[in-house]
Write a protein that holds these residues in place. Structure first.
Motif, short mmCIF file in Angstrom:
data_model
loop_
_atom_site.label_atom_id
_atom_site.label_comp_id
_atom_site.label_asym_id
_atom_site.label_seq_id
_atom_site.Cartn_x
_atom_site.Cartn_y
_atom_site.Cartn_z
N HIS A 175 41.38 42.00 50.50
CA HIS A 175 40.89 41.96 49.12
C HIS A 175 39.86 40.84 48.97
O HIS A 175 38.81 41.03 48.36
CB HIS A 175 42.05 41.77 48.15
CG HIS A 175 42.78 43.03 47.81
ND1 HIS A 175 43.53 43.71 48.74
CD2 HIS A 175 42.86 43.74 46.65
CE1 HIS A 175 44.06 44.79 48.15
NE2 HIS A 175 43.67 44.82 46.90
N TYR A 176 40.18 39.67 49.50
CA TYR A 176 39.21 38.57 49.44
C TYR A 176 37.89 38.98 50.10
O TYR A 176 36.81 38.88 49.51
CB TYR A 176 39.74 37.34 50.19
CG TYR A 176 40.56 36.37 49.40
CD1 TYR A 176 39.98 35.55 48.43
CD2 TYR A 176 41.92 36.22 49.64
CE1 TYR A 176 40.74 34.62 47.72
CE2 TYR A 176 42.69 35.29 48.94
CZ TYR A 176 42.08 34.49 47.99
OH TYR A 176 42.83 33.58 47.30
N ALA A 177 37.98 39.42 51.36
CA ALA A 177 36.78 39.67 52.14
C ALA A 177 35.94 40.81 51.57
O ALA A 177 34.74 40.89 51.84
CB ALA A 177 37.16 39.98 53.60
N SER A 178 36.56 41.68 50.80
CA SER A 178 35.84 42.82 50.23
C SER A 178 35.15 42.46 48.91
O SER A 178 34.49 43.30 48.31
CB SER A 178 36.79 43.99 50.02
OG SER A 178 37.36 44.39 51.27
N GLY A 179 35.30 41.22 48.47
CA GLY A 179 34.61 40.75 47.28
C GLY A 179 33.25 40.17 47.62
O GLY A 179 32.85 40.07 48.79
N ASP A 180 32.52 39.76 46.60
CA ASP A 180 31.21 39.13 46.76
C ASP A 180 31.16 37.77 46.07
O ASP A 180 30.78 36.78 46.68
CB ASP A 180 30.12 40.04 46.19
CG ASP A 180 30.07 41.38 46.90
OD1 ASP A 180 29.71 41.41 48.08
OD2 ASP A 180 30.44 42.41 46.27
N LEU A 181 31.57 37.73 44.81
CA LEU A 181 31.68 36.49 44.05
C LEU A 181 33.15 36.21 43.75
O LEU A 181 33.94 37.14 43.60
CB LEU A 181 30.92 36.59 42.72
CG LEU A 181 29.50 36.03 42.65
CD1 LEU A 181 28.59 36.82 43.58
CD2 LEU A 181 29.00 36.07 41.21
N PHE A 182 33.46 34.93 43.66
CA PHE A 182 34.82 34.52 43.30
C PHE A 182 34.72 33.57 42.12
O PHE A 182 34.11 32.49 42.22
CB PHE A 182 35.50 33.82 44.49
CG PHE A 182 36.94 33.46 44.25
CD1 PHE A 182 37.94 34.40 44.42
CD2 PHE A 182 37.30 32.18 43.85
CE1 PHE A 182 39.28 34.09 44.21
CE2 PHE A 182 38.63 31.85 43.63
CZ PHE A 182 39.61 32.81 43.81
N LEU A 183 35.31 33.95 41.00
CA LEU A 183 35.30 33.12 39.80
C LEU A 183 36.65 32.41 39.66
O LEU A 183 37.70 33.06 39.65
CB LEU A 183 35.04 33.97 38.55
CG LEU A 183 33.74 34.78 38.52
CD1 LEU A 183 33.60 35.52 37.19
CD2 LEU A 183 32.52 33.88 38.75
N PHE A 184 36.61 31.09 39.52
CA PHE A 184 37.83 30.30 39.42
C PHE A 184 37.70 29.35 38.23
O PHE A 184 37.26 28.20 38.37
CB PHE A 184 38.07 29.53 40.71
CG PHE A 184 39.45 28.91 40.79
CD1 PHE A 184 40.58 29.71 40.82
CD2 PHE A 184 39.61 27.54 40.82
CE1 PHE A 184 41.85 29.15 40.89
CE2 PHE A 184 40.87 26.97 40.90
CZ PHE A 184 41.99 27.77 40.93
N PRO A 185 38.10 29.81 37.02
CA PRO A 185 37.87 29.03 35.81
C PRO A 185 38.96 28.01 35.47
O PRO A 185 38.86 27.31 34.46
CB PRO A 185 37.82 30.10 34.73
CG PRO A 185 38.75 31.16 35.23
CD PRO A 185 38.60 31.17 36.73
N SER A 186 39.98 27.87 36.30
CA SER A 186 41.12 27.01 35.97
C SER A 186 40.70 25.54 35.89
O SER A 186 39.88 25.05 36.67
CB SER A 186 42.22 27.16 37.02
OG SER A 186 43.30 26.27 36.73
N LEU A 187 41.32 24.83 34.93
CA LEU A 187 41.13 23.38 34.78
C LEU A 187 42.43 22.61 34.98
O LEU A 187 42.47 21.41 34.76
CB LEU A 187 40.59 23.09 33.37
CG LEU A 187 39.12 23.43 33.13
CD1 LEU A 187 38.83 23.52 31.64
CD2 LEU A 187 38.22 22.39 33.78
N SER A 188 43.50 23.29 35.40
CA SER A 188 44.82 22.66 35.46
C SER A 188 45.35 22.51 36.88
O SER A 188 46.52 22.21 37.07
CB SER A 188 45.82 23.49 34.63
OG SER A 188 45.97 24.78 35.19
N GLU A 189 44.49 22.68 37.89
CA GLU A 189 44.97 22.68 39.27
C GLU A 189 45.13 21.26 39.82
O GLU A 189 44.30 20.38 39.55
CB GLU A 189 43.99 23.43 40.18
CG GLU A 189 43.69 24.84 39.75
CD GLU A 189 44.93 25.73 39.70
OE1 GLU A 189 45.73 25.69 40.65
OE2 GLU A 189 45.08 26.45 38.71
#
Length: 400
Positions: free
Chosen positions: A275-289
């Motif tokens: 699933h990861y490799a079949s993507g193009d962009l990765f959006l990670f909007p979290s501010l709590s990590e």
């Protein structure tokens, strides 16, 4: 420093096969320590898949209670007397207490009674989560408890330099950095699947905009919707689809707001990697990590990652080189960073190549060696650390 094998006990309220960043990290650390010849005993709540009787001498199961707002996760019940009996018979050299719930607290109390060195891990920003679940008034109380808890271990390990600075400002003591690694053979661009992309309704030239993680309030997923709409507006001629991998309490609401998005649910192992490799962009909007393991998995998979400049992203992404960053909380900047990645195909291609190149050097082996060194360091003679850990009811007290 000695290199003799250690008897290590790890205490945690979450562990594989549960799916979350803490469980993933702990599984990697335990696996690595055992490969290095150490004996690791695990103390955790019983999971649904566990047999009625534990058959593993290095596994001690306790009762667990559901964690409100987190289906599938649980608190571990206090096990003070059980731990005292076990550790009097078979004394560990050192403990690693990964979670601060009742089970972790009982382990800390038992360690102090028996004089066993204890290292704690700051894995989750629970004090930031309270505001997202309608209990913001508890934030200060919870911060005080976490400080009280961690200041009574020999050492607290944190996953990023930013987290270390933040906790130091809040008077947490004896902090050390333990970064995270990634399995860059599992998470690899070669796992890209045309058939999987086709099932998403996407062809070779279309864009899969991916998000992997828990679908919960603290993950700031409203920005995910905003950013995807900005991408569509900036590239009206390109077909793109938002793909969400994971589950959580906000899934139904997101599905209602994003009827064209694809919700793939929880994925594991090679299927998750595909699933990861079949993507193009990765959006990670979290501010709590505290860290964000998914950022490293996305980088290793060769995705163009957009995130805020903090935690794992701040540590591993150089804006314009191997990803795109926005100032923490700058939502318009986040959307602009995402759109910038799509301004021309060469920019995205270069970013993705550099992302993979960077992540391929982040193995877990070196992290495990550092972890072992921290555990051995905690076993050295220490000055007296704050007394009174048995007084669990005084969790808001920060000084004696």
């Amino acid at each position: 420093m000695s290199t003799a094998p250690l008897q290590i006990t790890l205490i945690s309220e979450t562990y594989p096969p549960e799916i979350n960043g803490v469980a993933n990290t702990l599984g990697r650390l335990v696996e690595g320590l055992r490969r290095r010849g150490h004996r690791v005993q695990l103390v955790r709540p019983r999971q649904a898949a566990d047999p009625t009787q534990a058959l593993d001498a290095d596994l001690l199961l306790t009762r667990g209670w559901p964690l409100p707002g987190y289906p599938g996760l649980q608190w571990g019940q206090s096990a003070l007397h059980k731990l005292l009996r076990r550790w009097k018979r078979q004394r560990p050299d050192v403990l690693y207490i990964a979670t601060e719930g009742p089970l972790g607290l009982s382990a800390l109390r038992a360690a102090r009674r028996l004089g066993i060195p204890a290292v704690s891990g700051f894995h989750t920003n629970f004090q930031q989560y309270t505001g997202h679940y309608g209990v913001g008034l508890l934030t200060r109380l919870l911060t005080n408890y976490l400080r009280w808890f961690h200041n009574r271990s020999q050492l607290t390990l944190v996953p990023s330099a930013g987290q270390q600075i933040e906790l130091q400002r809040r008077d947490f003591e004896r902090l050390a950095l333990l970064a995270r690694g990634v399995d860059s053979q599992l998470f690899h661009p070669a796992r890209r699947s045309d058939s999987l992309r086709s099932s998403w309704g996407l062809g070779p030239d279309d864009l899969a905009v991916l998000h992997v993680g828990r679908l919960a309030a603290e993950k700031n997923l409203g920005l995910l919707t905003t950013a995807f709409e900005a991408l569509q507006a900036s590239q009206p001629q390109r077909r793109m689809r938002l793909i969400l991998v994971g589950d959580g309490p906000q899934r139904a609401g997101l599905q209602a707001r994003l009827p064209d998005a694809l919700f793939c649910g929880l994925q594991r192992g090679e299927t998750l990697a595909a699933h990861y490799a079949s993507g193009d962009l990765f959006l990670f909007p979290s501010l709590s990590e505290t860290f964000g393991n998914v950022v490293l998995e996305a980088l290793a998979s060769g995705l163009g990652v957009v995130a805020f400049d903090q935690a794992a992203a701040g540590q591993h992404i150089h804006h314009g080189h191997n990803g795109a960053l926005a100032r923490p909380g700058d939502e318009s900047g986040f959307c602009e960073a995402a759109c910038w990645l799509l301004e021309d195909d060469e920019t995205l291609r270069r970013i993705r190549l550099n992302a993979r190149r960077h992540a391929s050097h982040l193995s877990w082996d070196g992290i495990v060696v550092q972890f072992e060194q921290h555990l051995r360091g905690a076993m050295q003679p220490q000055p007296e650390i704050g007394a009174g850990v048995e007084l669990a009811g005084r969790a808001g007290e920060t000084r004696h």
